[in-house]
Design a protein around this motif. Sequence first.
Motif, PDB file in Angstrom:
ATOM      1  N   ALA A  98       0.824  -1.215   0.000  1.00  9.61           N
ATOM      2  CA  ALA A  98       0.000   0.000   0.000  1.00  9.61           C
ATOM      3  C   ALA A  98       0.855   1.261   0.000  1.00  9.61           C
ATOM      4  O   ALA A  98       0.413   2.314  -0.472  1.00  9.61           O
ATOM      5  N   PHE A 158       1.585   3.776  -2.987  1.00 15.71           N
ATOM      6  CA  PHE A 158       0.587   4.735  -3.429  1.00 15.71           C
ATOM      7  C   PHE A 158       0.373   5.792  -2.354  1.00 15.71           C
ATOM      8  O   PHE A 158       0.722   5.591  -1.188  1.00 15.71           O
ATOM      9  N   PRO A 182      -4.933   5.902   0.625  1.00 18.39           N
ATOM     10  CA  PRO A 182      -6.176   5.706  -0.130  1.00 18.39           C
ATOM     11  C   PRO A 182      -7.294   6.646   0.284  1.00 18.39           C
ATOM     12  O   PRO A 182      -8.185   6.937  -0.515  1.00 18.39           O
ATOM     13  N   TYR A 230      -7.907   9.543  -2.073  1.00 22.06           N
ATOM     14  CA  TYR A 230      -8.460   9.358  -3.416  1.00 22.06           C
ATOM     15  C   TYR A 230      -9.784  10.106  -3.558  1.00 22.06           C
ATOM     16  O   TYR A 230     -10.654  10.036  -2.689  1.00 22.06           O
ATOM     17  N   MET A 255      -5.881   4.150 -13.145  1.00 28.13           N
ATOM     18  CA  MET A 255      -6.010   3.531 -11.827  1.00 28.13           C
ATOM     19  C   MET A 255      -6.952   4.348 -10.957  1.00 28.13           C
ATOM     20  O   MET A 255      -6.936   5.583 -10.997  1.00 28.13           O
ATOM     21  N   THR A 256      -7.777   3.647 -10.195  1.00 33.48           N
ATOM     22  CA  THR A 256      -8.627   4.297  -9.208  1.00 33.48           C
ATOM     23  C   THR A 256      -8.682   3.412  -7.968  1.00 33.48           C
ATOM     24  O   THR A 256      -8.230   2.268  -7.973  1.00 33.48           O
ATOM     25  N   VAL A 257      -9.277   3.949  -6.923  1.00 23.82           N
ATOM     26  CA  VAL A 257      -9.502   3.202  -5.685  1.00 23.82           C
ATOM     27  C   VAL A 257     -10.998   2.977  -5.534  1.00 23.82           C
ATOM     28  O   VAL A 257     -11.788   3.926  -5.650  1.00 23.82           O
ATOM     29  N   LEU A 296      -7.356  -1.504  -5.328  1.00 27.16           N
ATOM     30  CA  LEU A 296      -6.816  -0.792  -6.473  1.00 27.16           C
ATOM     31  C   LEU A 296      -7.423  -1.369  -7.740  1.00 27.16           C
ATOM     32  O   LEU A 296      -7.359  -2.575  -7.977  1.00 27.16           O
ATOM     33  N   ARG A 297      -8.033  -0.518  -8.560  1.00 22.74           N
ATOM     34  CA  ARG A 297      -8.581  -0.931  -9.846  1.00 22.74           C
ATOM     35  C   ARG A 297      -7.684  -0.416 -10.958  1.00 22.74           C
ATOM     36  O   ARG A 297      -7.412   0.784 -11.047  1.00 22.74           O
ATOM     37  N   SER A 298      -7.207  -1.330 -11.801  1.00 22.09           N
ATOM     38  CA  SER A 298      -6.258  -0.955 -12.845  1.00 22.09           C
ATOM     39  C   SER A 298      -6.784  -1.326 -14.220  1.00 22.09           C
ATOM     40  O   SER A 298      -7.286  -2.436 -14.429  1.00 22.09           O
ATOM     41  N   TRP A 316      -4.974   9.207  -9.922  1.00 19.62           N
ATOM     42  CA  TRP A 316      -4.318   8.315  -8.965  1.00 19.62           C
ATOM     43  C   TRP A 316      -3.115   7.681  -9.637  1.00 19.62           C
ATOM     44  O   TRP A 316      -3.194   7.185 -10.761  1.00 19.62           O
TER      45      TRP A 316
END
Length: 424
Positions: free
Chosen positions: A23, A26, A29, A32, A219-221, A246-248, A311
């Motif tokens: 973690a 980044f 979180p 975000y 990328m987003t959370v 984490l979404r990639s 992000w």
Amino acid sequence: MSDLSAPGFPEEEVRRRARAGAAAAFPPPGEYGRVLFGAEHGGARWQRGEHDPLDTLRITPPVLMPQRLARLIDLGREPDYRDVELTTSIGGFTSALPVYVSALGSTRAAGGDLGLALARQAGALGIPMVIGENVVPVNGYGRQGEAADRALLGRLHAYAEELPDGRGGVVVQQSTEDADAEVWNLVHSDPAALPLLESGRLAFELKLGQGAKPGLGGMTVLDAEAAARVGDRYGLDDVFGDGRVLRSSTPGTFTAEILRQQIRLMRNNFPRVRVWVKLHPGRDVAEAARVAAEAGADAVTVDGAEGGTGWAPDAFPAQVGLPLAECLRRLAAAGPPPCLLVSGRMWEGGRAVKSLALGARAVGLGRAALLATAEDPQAGLIRFAECLALELRLLISALGKYAPAALDRDDVWAPYFPGIPSAG
């Protein structure tokens, strides 16, 4: 925690990584959607006392100004800054300023009422707006009961409702997951987009990368519920350990030939739509721009390493990708595309004028557009643009010129940046 120390070494960063694990690659979180991430001014991005190379350039007015004389003769009086005409052709669109709104995709900061307010103000200004990647796969298109304030159609409607005749245009970006969702086909066949299509104010942008994280996808959370909805479309990684993931997106794969064929496919499938291509600040940016232009792109956007809104892993804004000034130098040396658009920490007239003088047709607003809109959702971006327009007129007229297209490399001096010619 031990009493072991390491003076002069980034000790606390090491300890943070030891505590948090993956973690720590980044930002926190919890930031975000509230913090806009990108290269810092004078911070981690520019190590060892270096400065942003674009900021070290000086704008250099001459003493003798033949273009001012030509303007005087044309007007029959002495010209001043109010005689600078800022209307600019951008990627097939007519824009009130040499400015466009950069791609703002599915990041939470650009969603909801803020995203709609930004779209409305961009439309009222008559400047192009890019709708970024992943909006449809994450938030929906807007015709199946999705929340209108987050769906793509909501932004399109908000922009088009305020757009003056003959100005501006909407650019819809597509990445790998968007292609799977057939985003361009949805927009192209939608009656809501027909007025833009028929008036030549619709473009599709093929995304090869972005300045904040070259070589990576978006990328987003997401919280657990949102992640469950999109888990079949995106890579999910439980790096934070607190329920958020984490979404990639995948970055896509390109060679020169793949890029050529993609552009040709776009022109063949959507003949009335303008074609834009977005590049990250890669070391071969000049070659990629040349390929895109020769294949028929109406505009090539280069997002410098200073860019960013959503992000990114900490290492990327700090250490990955070429500064925008170096991208401009390489593009100038190779011969820039006919319509070069650039972005990367644009917020005031001086930085914009330097970019225009080094070969750009227009500059993109990302974080600045979001912050200005957040300050006043009714007119913050409009007033910000008014200030920017005044600065542009003052600076361009000081150079003895009266249109952005008249700027050239003689208008900047680069004492600390070899490779960009110095004026005079």
